[in-house]
Design an enzyme around this catalytic site. Structure first.
Site, PDB file in Angstrom:
ATOM      1  N   LYS A 266     -18.617  -7.063  54.932  1.00  0.00           N
ATOM      2  CA  LYS A 266     -19.916  -6.389  54.848  1.00  0.00           C
ATOM      3  C   LYS A 266     -21.024  -7.294  55.403  1.00  0.00           C
ATOM      4  O   LYS A 266     -21.817  -6.884  56.226  1.00  0.00           O
ATOM      5  CB  LYS A 266     -20.196  -6.020  53.391  1.00  0.00           C
ATOM      6  CG  LYS A 266     -21.501  -5.304  53.168  1.00  0.00           C
ATOM      7  CD  LYS A 266     -21.638  -4.877  51.710  1.00  0.00           C
ATOM      8  CE  LYS A 266     -23.037  -4.354  51.439  1.00  0.00           C
ATOM      9  NZ  LYS A 266     -23.219  -3.957  50.038  1.00  0.00           N
TER      10      LYS A 266
ATOM     11  N   GLU B 160     -14.539 -17.537  53.566  1.00  0.00           N
ATOM     12  CA  GLU B 160     -13.086 -17.411  53.689  1.00  0.00           C
ATOM     13  C   GLU B 160     -12.709 -16.498  54.861  1.00  0.00           C
ATOM     14  O   GLU B 160     -11.804 -16.799  55.647  1.00  0.00           O
ATOM     15  CB  GLU B 160     -12.478 -16.835  52.398  1.00  0.00           C
ATOM     16  CG  GLU B 160     -12.642 -17.704  51.169  1.00  0.00           C
ATOM     17  CD  GLU B 160     -13.885 -17.365  50.363  1.00  0.00           C
ATOM     18  OE1 GLU B 160     -14.911 -16.974  50.962  1.00  0.00           O
ATOM     19  OE2 GLU B 160     -13.832 -17.492  49.129  1.00  0.00           O
TER      20      GLU B 160
ATOM     21  N   GLY C 162     -19.546  -3.629  47.969  1.00  0.00           N
ATOM     22  CA  GLY C 162     -18.271  -4.133  48.498  1.00  0.00           C
ATOM     23  C   GLY C 162     -17.062  -3.515  47.806  1.00  0.00           C
ATOM     24  O   GLY C 162     -16.138  -3.025  48.449  1.00  0.00           O
ATOM     25  N   ARG C 163     -17.068  -3.516  46.471  1.00  0.00           N
ATOM     26  CA  ARG C 163     -15.883  -3.016  45.743  1.00  0.00           C
ATOM     27  C   ARG C 163     -15.824  -1.496  45.714  1.00  0.00           C
ATOM     28  O   ARG C 163     -14.903  -0.934  45.123  1.00  0.00           O
ATOM     29  CB  ARG C 163     -15.830  -3.625  44.343  1.00  0.00           C
ATOM     30  CG  ARG C 163     -17.060  -3.397  43.497  1.00  0.00           C
ATOM     31  CD  ARG C 163     -17.056  -4.308  42.270  1.00  0.00           C
ATOM     32  NE  ARG C 163     -18.331  -4.280  41.563  1.00  0.00           N
ATOM     33  CZ  ARG C 163     -19.397  -5.019  41.866  1.00  0.00           C
ATOM     34  NH1 ARG C 163     -19.346  -5.840  42.895  1.00  0.00           N
ATOM     35  NH2 ARG C 163     -20.504  -4.948  41.166  1.00  0.00           N
TER      36      ARG C 163
ATOM     37  N   GLU D  69     -15.859  -7.133  37.871  1.00  0.00           N
ATOM     38  CA  GLU D  69     -17.007  -7.564  38.674  1.00  0.00           C
ATOM     39  C   GLU D  69     -18.188  -6.613  38.442  1.00  0.00           C
ATOM     40  O   GLU D  69     -19.344  -7.014  38.501  1.00  0.00           O
ATOM     41  CB  GLU D  69     -16.655  -7.625  40.164  1.00  0.00           C
ATOM     42  CG  GLU D  69     -17.664  -8.431  40.969  1.00  0.00           C
ATOM     43  CD  GLU D  69     -17.243  -8.705  42.404  1.00  0.00           C
ATOM     44  OE1 GLU D  69     -16.771  -7.773  43.074  1.00  0.00           O
ATOM     45  OE2 GLU D  69     -17.389  -9.847  42.861  1.00  0.00           O
TER      46      GLU D  69
ATOM     47  N   HIS E  46      10.030  -5.330  29.978  1.00  0.00           N
ATOM     48  CA  HIS E  46      10.952  -6.459  29.783  1.00  0.00           C
ATOM     49  C   HIS E  46      10.188  -7.774  29.796  1.00  0.00           C
ATOM     50  O   HIS E  46      10.771  -8.831  30.011  1.00  0.00           O
ATOM     51  CB  HIS E  46      12.031  -6.424  30.870  1.00  0.00           C
ATOM     52  CG  HIS E  46      12.862  -5.174  30.776  1.00  0.00           C
ATOM     53  ND1 HIS E  46      14.053  -5.132  30.093  1.00  0.00           N
ATOM     54  CD2 HIS E  46      12.620  -3.916  31.219  1.00  0.00           C
ATOM     55  CE1 HIS E  46      14.531  -3.890  30.145  1.00  0.00           C
ATOM     56  NE2 HIS E  46      13.673  -3.144  30.814  1.00  0.00           N
TER      57      HIS E  46
ATOM     58  N   LYS F  91     -19.950 -20.408  44.832  1.00  0.00           N
ATOM     59  CA  LYS F  91     -20.021 -20.531  46.301  1.00  0.00           C
ATOM     60  C   LYS F  91     -20.932 -21.698  46.688  1.00  0.00           C
ATOM     61  O   LYS F  91     -20.600 -22.495  47.575  1.00  0.00           O
ATOM     62  CB  LYS F  91     -20.611 -19.254  46.911  1.00  0.00           C
ATOM     63  CG  LYS F  91     -19.724 -18.041  46.874  1.00  0.00           C
ATOM     64  CD  LYS F  91     -20.423 -16.929  47.664  1.00  0.00           C
ATOM     65  CE  LYS F  91     -19.899 -15.567  47.335  1.00  0.00           C
ATOM     66  NZ  LYS F  91     -20.681 -14.491  47.928  1.00  0.00           N
TER      67      LYS F  91
HETATM   68  C1  G6Q Z   1     -17.684  -6.710  45.958  1.00  0.00           C
HETATM   69  C2  G6Q Z   1     -18.175  -8.064  46.160  1.00  0.00           C
HETATM   70  C3  G6Q Z   1     -17.239  -8.986  46.888  1.00  0.00           C
HETATM   71  C4  G6Q Z   1     -17.248  -8.806  48.393  1.00  0.00           C
HETATM   72  C5  G6Q Z   1     -16.571 -10.014  49.021  1.00  0.00           C
HETATM   73  C6  G6Q Z   1     -16.484  -9.917  50.503  1.00  0.00           C
HETATM   74  O1  G6Q Z   1     -18.302  -5.843  45.417  1.00  0.00           O
HETATM   75  O2  G6Q Z   1     -19.423  -8.030  46.721  1.00  0.00           O
HETATM   76  O3  G6Q Z   1     -15.910  -8.885  46.451  1.00  0.00           O
HETATM   77  O4  G6Q Z   1     -16.620  -7.624  48.757  1.00  0.00           O
HETATM   78  O5  G6Q Z   1     -17.271 -11.168  48.649  1.00  0.00           O
HETATM   79  O6  G6Q Z   1     -17.756  -9.811  51.050  1.00  0.00           O
HETATM   80  P1  G6Q Z   1     -17.939  -9.420  52.547  1.00  0.00           P
HETATM   81  O7  G6Q Z   1     -17.405  -8.056  52.740  1.00  0.00           O
HETATM   82  O8  G6Q Z   1     -19.415  -9.505  52.808  1.00  0.00           O
HETATM   83  O9  G6Q Z   1     -17.160 -10.410  53.358  1.00  0.00           O
END
Ligand code: G6Q
Length: 539
Positions: A200, A206, A258-259, A344, A375, A504
């Site tokens: 996003k 990463e 994002g989620r 989250e 199990h 971070k």
């Molecule tokens: C979700 C969070 C988080 C995000 C990641 C990746 O709601 O904001 O999990 O999706 O940190 O972020 P980017 O899509 O910006 O790389």
């Protein structure tokens, strides 16, 4: 404490002598506690709840203005107040003609435009007209993203395995651990591999590190000119995508959290995996659940009821964790996906007005596919000292036909586990059984207490005909709205995630010391560990 909460706390005491088995057997239980949305049956009968409980919970929903919050979300109001953003993932799957406004502008034309571009892209991968730099057809697509840019796509792609398009395989790389990318690329041929860099912000450490490493792998094999036909991006930040050197970008918008983004172009890897038509079916299933959430009266509104029951257990029963138990191998990654969605979104201690919450928020969500869990950790679910409410999910029909009866075994085990949790087995029953098995009275006395099952353990069963794209879309949308309802009750912003920022920042501070470019930094422990790292790496 508010009136509604006070009444619920006092009502909780009425359950001290209640048997869940008797509640389940009561006449008319199914009328109030079993709901159907399209073909999805959501059975709430095994909950520690009566008609009065539901009334009190609905009173709580009224007190907390859940319907007002819901309507504000659908109207595009900036309900993510700490980020001043609307929360409009529902627009991404709006298959009606209804406009959806953010800041007074209908976002649907842009949504449809990106969907059309996604379709063209998917078709071109599948029919071979999108070619790699050496003219070969793309056979492997690697999604590079993390968190919300990974978990939804990877969970959904795995869940819809029976619908995979045979000509292409999709892979997911999220972890910055170099093993993740290396293991994924080990068997791939650069000539037939395409990367989707999904981010996003296009600023995530990463993802960018992995994307740069993937780019190097490609360029070393095929040269710089290959990047254009082997990399596409999904982002809200065109400038950063351009700076990275990717020419093809699928856009989404800051009103998509994002989620909550798998319905946007972040779902491109899903669409490539199953074909665009089925991706649209996924969106359609989610849309129908959106309409159920938006339009159904609260007493029949499944996400509302589930969210309210969650708050009941979290607050009045002091449950800290909830288990998600898909009796569906293809839902392997559902618990991981829901960990992000729920924890989250609602793992927060500050309310929208800046005050500290006096209620527990969010469950630790965990789980494994059935029957594996039986199990392993089900021992604790049945006989542990705390109740863990469970979600059971199961399809009546398997997508994997088998001439034997393995799916029926799976189904029977699913129903049996929920029944055992609800009803348990009393000391008298155990003693009778042991005596009938010819154990001596002394043996009966010593063994019987260990075999007692307390019962009274709550669960939801979600039963669906088959796990097809539309059904999965409906289930995920159901969970999203359930989480929304929890957040509305707790009065928190379910759409920000400030708690991930400090780590971070500290990592950026510590990294130069780990690299050896600067003295160790961070607190005394981090500095000492950095010195150990340096010593170990020097050996
Ligand atoms: C979700 C969070 C988080 C995000 C990641 C990746 O709601 O904001 O999990 O999706 O940190 O972020 P980017 O899509 O910006 O790389």
């Amino acid at each position: 404490m508010s009136d509604a909460w006070a009444q619920l706390h006092s009502h909780r005491n009425e359950f001290d002598d209640v048997s869940l088995g008797s509640l389940c057997d009561a006449q008319g239980r199914d009328d109030q506690f079993v709901h159907t949305v399209d073909e999805l049956v959501v059975d709430l009968s095994r909950h520690l709840a009566t008609e009065k409980t539901l009334d009190l919970l609905l009173g709580l929903a009224a007190e907390r203005n859940v319907t007002g919050m819901r309507d504000a979300m659908f109207s595009g109001e900036p309900i993510n107040t700490t980020e001043h953003r609307a929360v409009m993932h529902v627009a991404l799957r709006n298959q009606s003609d209804r406009p959806m406004h953010v800041d007074g502008i209908d976002v649907m034309p842009d949504v449809r435009d990106v969907l059309a571009r996604m379709k063209t892209f998917c078709d071109s991968i599948h029919d071979g007209s999108w070619q790699g730099s050496t003219g070969k057809k793309i056979e492997h697509v690697v999604n590079i993203g993390i968190g919300g840019s990974d978990l939804g796509p990877v969970m959904t792609t795995e869940a819809l395995r029976p619908w995979w398009v045979s000509s292409v395989r999709t892979h997911f790389v999220s972890n910055v651990d170099p093993s993740h990318l290396a293991d994924t690329l080990a068997t791939l041929n650069p000539e037939t591999t395409l990367f989707i860099v999904a981010s996003k912000t296009f600023g995530t450490q990463e993802t960018l590190a992995n994307a740069h490493a993937a780019r190097l792998w490609l360029v070393e094999a095929l040269g710089e000119n290959a990047v254009a036909s082997h990399f596409v991006a999904v982002s809200t930040n065109a400038q950063r995508v351009n700076d990275f050197g990717i020419g093809t970008m699928f856009e989404f918008w800051d009103w998509v959290g994002g989620r909550y983004s798998m319905w946007s172009a972040i779902g491109l890897s899903i669409a490539v995996s199953i074909g665009f038509e089925r991706f649209e079916q996924l969106l359609g299933g989610a849309h129908r659940m959106d309409m159920h959430f938006r339009n159904s009266p609260l007493e029949k509104n499944v996400p509302v009821l589930l969210g309210l029951l969650d708050c009941w257990y979290r607050e009045c029963w002091n449950c800290q964790t909830r288990a998600v138990l898909p009796y569906d191998q293809h839902l392997l990654r559902l618990p991981a996906y829901l960990q992000q969605l729920e924890m989250e979104s609602n793992g927060k201690h500050t309310r929208l007005d800046g005050s500290q919450t006096t209620h527990g928020t969010a469950f630790v969500v965990w789980g494994e596919p059935g029957t594996n869990g039986q199990h392993s950790f089900h021992q604790m679910l049945h006989q542990g000292t705390t109740m863990v409410p469970c979600d059971f999910l199961v399809a009546a029909c398997s997508e994997t036909p088998s001439p034997d009866n393995r799916h029926e075994i799976l189904l029977a085990n699913c129903l049996a586990q929920a029944e055992a949790m609800a009803r348990g087995r009393t000391l008298e029953q155990v003693r009778e059984e042991l005596a009938a098995a010819n154990l001596s009275p002394i043996e009966v006395d010593s063994l019987a207490p260990h075999k007692v099952m307390m019962g009274n353990r709550a669960s939801t069963t979600m039963l669906y005909p088959r796990l097809d794209p539309a059904q999965l879309g409906a289930i995920i949308s159901l969970y999203e709205h359930r989480v929304f309802v929890q957040g509305a009750i707790w009065g928190i912003d379910s759409f920000d995630q400030w708690g991930v920022e400090l780590g971070k920042e500290l990592a950026n501070n510590i990294l130069p010391g780990v690299l050896g470019d600067a003295p160790p930094s961070g607190d005394a422990t981090s500095r000492r560990l950095t010195e150990h790292i340096a010593a170990m790496r020097a050996e």
